[in-house]
Scaffold this active site. Sequence first.
Site, PDB file in Angstrom:
ATOM      1  N   GLY A 149     -16.046   8.061 -18.782  1.00  0.00           N
ATOM      2  CA  GLY A 149     -14.829   7.996 -17.990  1.00  0.00           C
ATOM      3  C   GLY A 149     -14.323   6.588 -17.762  1.00  0.00           C
ATOM      4  N   ASN A 150     -13.175   6.510 -17.105  1.00  0.00           N
ATOM      5  CA  ASN A 150     -12.488   5.232 -16.903  1.00  0.00           C
ATOM      6  C   ASN A 150     -13.249   4.261 -16.012  1.00  0.00           C
ATOM      7  OD1 ASN A 150     -10.226   5.742 -18.487  1.00  0.00           O
ATOM      8  ND2 ASN A 150      -9.132   6.756 -16.822  1.00  0.00           N
TER       9      ASN A 150
ATOM     10  N   VAL B 128     -16.512   3.796 -15.423  1.00  0.00           N
ATOM     11  CA  VAL B 128     -17.609   3.125 -16.131  1.00  0.00           C
ATOM     12  C   VAL B 128     -17.046   2.164 -17.175  1.00  0.00           C
ATOM     13  CG1 VAL B 128     -19.565   3.471 -17.704  1.00  0.00           C
ATOM     14  CG2 VAL B 128     -19.273   4.958 -15.710  1.00  0.00           C
ATOM     15  N   GLY B 129     -16.029   2.600 -17.894  1.00  0.00           N
ATOM     16  CA  GLY B 129     -15.403   1.735 -18.893  1.00  0.00           C
ATOM     17  C   GLY B 129     -14.843   0.468 -18.287  1.00  0.00           C
ATOM     18  N   LYS B 130     -14.242   0.601 -17.105  1.00  0.00           N
ATOM     19  CA  LYS B 130     -13.660  -0.567 -16.418  1.00  0.00           C
ATOM     20  C   LYS B 130     -14.748  -1.564 -16.021  1.00  0.00           C
ATOM     21  CE  LYS B 130     -10.461  -1.776 -12.690  1.00  0.00           C
ATOM     22  NZ  LYS B 130      -9.676  -1.269 -11.546  1.00  0.00           N
TER      23      LYS B 130
ATOM     24  N   HIS C  65      -9.204  17.333 -27.209  1.00  0.00           N
ATOM     25  CA  HIS C  65     -10.354  17.118 -26.326  1.00  0.00           C
ATOM     26  C   HIS C  65     -10.017  17.364 -24.854  1.00  0.00           C
ATOM     27  CE1 HIS C  65     -12.375  15.003 -29.729  1.00  0.00           C
ATOM     28  NE2 HIS C  65     -13.445  15.440 -29.116  1.00  0.00           N
TER      29      HIS C  65
END
Length: 410
Positions: free
Chosen positions: A396-397, A399-401, A326
């Site tokens: 992405g990171n 938003v995840g955080k 990916h």
Amino acid sequence: DPTDFEWSFWTEWVKKLLVWTLLGHIIVSQVTSAFLLKFRIWLLMIYGMLACFYTVGYKGLVLILLHLLISYAVAQLQVPVLSWLCSILLLYSLQMDSLGKIQKRWYETENEYFLLLFCLALCNLRYTSFSLEYCWHRDSPQKRYVSFCWLLAYVFYYPVFHNGPIICYDDFNNQMRKAETFVPKTDLLCLLLSGMRILFWWWLTESVLQLMYIHAIQEQITILESASYWTLGGLGFAHALFFYMKYLLLYGVPSIIMCLDGIEPPKLPRCTSSLYSFTGTWKEFDVGLHRWLVRYIYIPLGGSRHGLLRIMFSSAMAFSFVCYWHGGHNFMLNWAALNWAGVMIENILKMVCSISPAQEIIEKCLSARMQRRAHAALASVATTLLILSNLVFLCGNQVGKIYWNRTFVQ
């Protein structure tokens, strides 16, 4: 809401070109089934190559053929490790900026370059599958079915050429060989109902994009940080459902065409709202990719037959490859690590609960109803983490955080 790149990209290409090239495949397939059944596979191969030339240009077609020739030449050595090394190096070439700049000059728009990139990435899975089958069948009477012509027929089978679903070479070869003498009749009513279902989901997906703006909201960090917990949870859940609807359509159309060709496609993705474990998600969302990973990575590295450490290693290698395939970006590493950890924890819990003393304790302390409730409580945690991992993968990171902090920390 045009901010979902993948959906905008594929709908533009379908309207512009792919609907006509797929229709052409259906016509060629039905005509050859009626009059030239013995030569159908080779005529479909020629059509696939012509359609590839029409969509990605002669330079794109030459590049794909170059990848196939390199992979096939290495497969002649009949050493699976070398075939794997070759496939990984060819995959690495797709991520090289210097080569990317050269390939972008071949096209007028960036979308044309991205179409070539998607095709090359999918082709990588197919020629890897073919090469490994070639290595494994070196002393088999089936070896004549792993020739270069069969590689071309497999890679240029057009319904799945641009975006999948993934079908392993052994499945494709077995079904196509049967179809050389007889093409199974398809239930036209069932296919018609499937087509109507696909049209309904397409209408619903477009309606969601027109009315809900899920993807645009996910890009607004201030909104995510200030939204209520219910709103935040609803946005995350809606994002996961949209991802399901998108791939139901992207895989649904090729699956109908495969059925018309007499080939059984991988099962369509299962709705994300009914998935409550990491293991189940990987088995039932992208069935073709799961079978590919199990057949060519998980089982050859030991799988579940050699203890927990081998399971952990085999699974880690499978997730590492998916991450690298990916693009290997930082957020992909986090997504793969979270999924691997989820699968491992589920497997360890399953192993512990299957031991006789543990079973006796569970049955003694918990009634059947309470066991179901305990299972549901654990599954709710897994479901929350699944949605979180999807958000890392899709957004992405950052938003995840935000979701991690607001869901688990705050």
